[in-house]
Design a protein around this motif. Structure first.
Motif, mmCIF file in Angstrom:
data_model
loop_
_atom_site.group_PDB
_atom_site.id
_atom_site.type_symbol
_atom_site.label_atom_id
_atom_site.label_comp_id
_atom_site.label_asym_id
_atom_site.label_seq_id
_atom_site.Cartn_x
_atom_site.Cartn_y
_atom_site.Cartn_z
ATOM 1 N N ILE A 233 0.821 -1.212 0.000
ATOM 2 C CA ILE A 233 0.000 0.000 0.000
ATOM 3 C C ILE A 233 0.859 1.268 0.000
ATOM 4 O O ILE A 233 0.561 2.229 -0.715
ATOM 5 N N TYR A 234 1.948 1.289 0.764
ATOM 6 C CA TYR A 234 2.788 2.493 0.781
ATOM 7 C C TYR A 234 3.455 2.715 -0.581
ATOM 8 O O TYR A 234 3.699 3.856 -0.988
ATOM 9 N N CYS A 237 0.808 4.217 -2.841
ATOM 10 C CA CYS A 237 0.664 5.617 -2.456
ATOM 11 C C CYS A 237 1.692 6.482 -3.184
ATOM 12 O O CYS A 237 1.355 7.520 -3.755
ATOM 13 N N GLN A 245 0.451 8.998 3.422
ATOM 14 C CA GLN A 245 -0.431 7.829 3.372
ATOM 15 C C GLN A 245 -1.804 8.101 3.974
ATOM 16 O O GLN A 245 -2.802 7.541 3.528
ATOM 17 N N ASP A 246 -1.852 8.949 4.984
ATOM 18 C CA ASP A 246 -3.141 9.287 5.587
ATOM 19 C C ASP A 246 -4.028 10.020 4.581
ATOM 20 O O ASP A 246 -5.234 9.770 4.492
ATOM 21 N N ARG A 249 -5.251 7.507 2.090
ATOM 22 C CA ARG A 249 -6.292 6.667 2.670
ATOM 23 C C ARG A 249 -7.645 7.406 2.676
ATOM 24 O O ARG A 249 -8.685 6.834 2.323
ATOM 25 N N GLU A 250 -7.612 8.686 3.075
ATOM 26 C CA GLU A 250 -8.846 9.480 3.128
ATOM 27 C C GLU A 250 -9.444 9.665 1.733
ATOM 28 O O GLU A 250 -10.661 9.565 1.540
ATOM 29 N N PHE A 252 -8.985 7.773 -0.907
ATOM 30 C CA PHE A 252 -9.468 6.488 -1.424
ATOM 31 C C PHE A 252 -10.816 6.129 -0.802
ATOM 32 O O PHE A 252 -11.739 5.690 -1.509
ATOM 33 N N LYS A 253 -10.950 6.339 0.500
ATOM 34 C CA LYS A 253 -12.213 6.009 1.175
ATOM 35 C C LYS A 253 -13.344 6.898 0.678
ATOM 36 O O LYS A 253 -14.483 6.435 0.524
ATOM 37 N N THR A 259 -11.350 1.860 2.980
ATOM 38 C CA THR A 259 -9.927 2.198 3.008
ATOM 39 C C THR A 259 -9.208 1.279 2.018
ATOM 40 O O THR A 259 -9.761 0.243 1.609
ATOM 41 N N PRO A 260 -7.977 1.600 1.623
ATOM 42 C CA PRO A 260 -7.239 0.700 0.724
ATOM 43 C C PRO A 260 -7.126 -0.723 1.271
ATOM 44 O O PRO A 260 -7.260 -1.690 0.515
ATOM 45 N N THR A 261 -6.896 -0.842 2.581
ATOM 46 C CA THR A 261 -6.783 -2.179 3.195
ATOM 47 C C THR A 261 -8.110 -2.929 3.112
ATOM 48 O O THR A 261 -8.150 -4.121 2.758
#
Length: 268
Positions: A233-234, A237, A245-246, A249-250, A252-253, A259-261
């Motif tokens: 994931i990193y 990014c 990354q934060d 994540r935001e 993407f959500k 979230t990506p995960t």
């Protein structure tokens, strides 16, 4: 008939233009003749001129500022500059604003008439081309293609020149969207427009701002990369132009509701 508005601060020039040009025979309705840019913008709130004939050196708002403001409000308007300023910088800015013509003072009514005749012919051809596009029955506004396939939505509002400019902008974004520093100013510079007008134009034709387009393309690429568990994931990014990354994540959500995960786990 095409509607035209004059903005000229010199009274004698303004009156000469009003009296000396055979407006009717050119297929033009003269809406009015104002003496500064602020008055011209007030007219734009009430009228829908097809053409704007403006001086550059006016008080309160110069002609180039007026043109940019007019294009932001009425993207279809066509502008002609009338000026005593024969300097490269003004001509360069006029080209950037896609001005139809640049006529130097002292004015020659015969030359102005020829310029206006060319402008009317250009508008006529544009409208005919639009009719042909409409007749061809291309994609409607509520059926825009996937972002990764987006180049030029079909039969949307606006004219061909406007659509071609947006096509250039979208192509540039598709080529550059993974650059970390990519911004609206880069896209506008690549197409030769101001930031504000570029953003307004893209939003009008695609329904998205430049920033939304960049984010959307990045998120689609991230979703594609997440399907392969080899891609961390990193790393994804970084590959799509994010340093935080934060933030990734935001974004993407917001795009996918996960979230990506969570998105990756859903695929397992």
């Amino acid at each position: 008939m095409y509607k035209l508005l004059i903005a000229e601060d010199v009274k004698t020039v303004r009156e000469t233009l009003v009296r000396s040009i055979p407006w009717q025979s050119l297929g033009i309705t003269l809406l009015g003749a104002v003496h500064n840019g602020e008055e011209a913008l007030a007219w734009l709130d009430e009228e829908e001129p097809d053409l704007l004939l403006t001086d550059i050196g006016m008080p309160k708002m110069n002609g180039l500022e007026l043109i940019e403001a007019a294009q932001a409000r009425k993207p279809d308007i066509r502008c002609i500059i009338l000026s005593g300023l024969n300097e490269f910088e003004y001509a360069r800015q006029a080209i950037k604003l896609h001005v139809l013509d640049y006529v130097l003072k002292p004015i020659d009514p015969g030359e102005i008439e020829k310029v206006l005749a060319r402008a009317v012919e250009s508008l006529r051809k544009e409208r005919e081309e639009l009719k042909e596009l409409a007749f061809a029955g291309q994609v409607s506004k509520d059926k825009l293609p996937h972002l990764s396939e987006l180049l030029l939505p079909g039969d949307l509002s606006g004219n061909l020149k406007k659509k071609k400019l947006v096509e250039q902008a979208v192509r540039y974004v598709k080529e550059q969207y993974m650059r970390r520093e990519l911004a609206l100013s880069d896209v506008a510079a690549a197409v030769g427009l101001s930031d504000k007008y570029m953003n307004l134009l893209v939003k009008e034709v695609t329904g998205m701002t430049i920033n939304h387009l960049i984010i959307g393309l990045r998120m689609e690429e991230a979703a594609r990369l997440l399907k392969d568990p080899v891609n961390r994931i990193y790393e994804i990014c970084e590959r799509i132009g994010y340093t935080d990354q934060d933030h990734f994540r935001e974004s993407f959500k917001k795009q996918f509701g996960l979230t990506p995960t969570e998105y990756r786990n859903q695929l397992l």
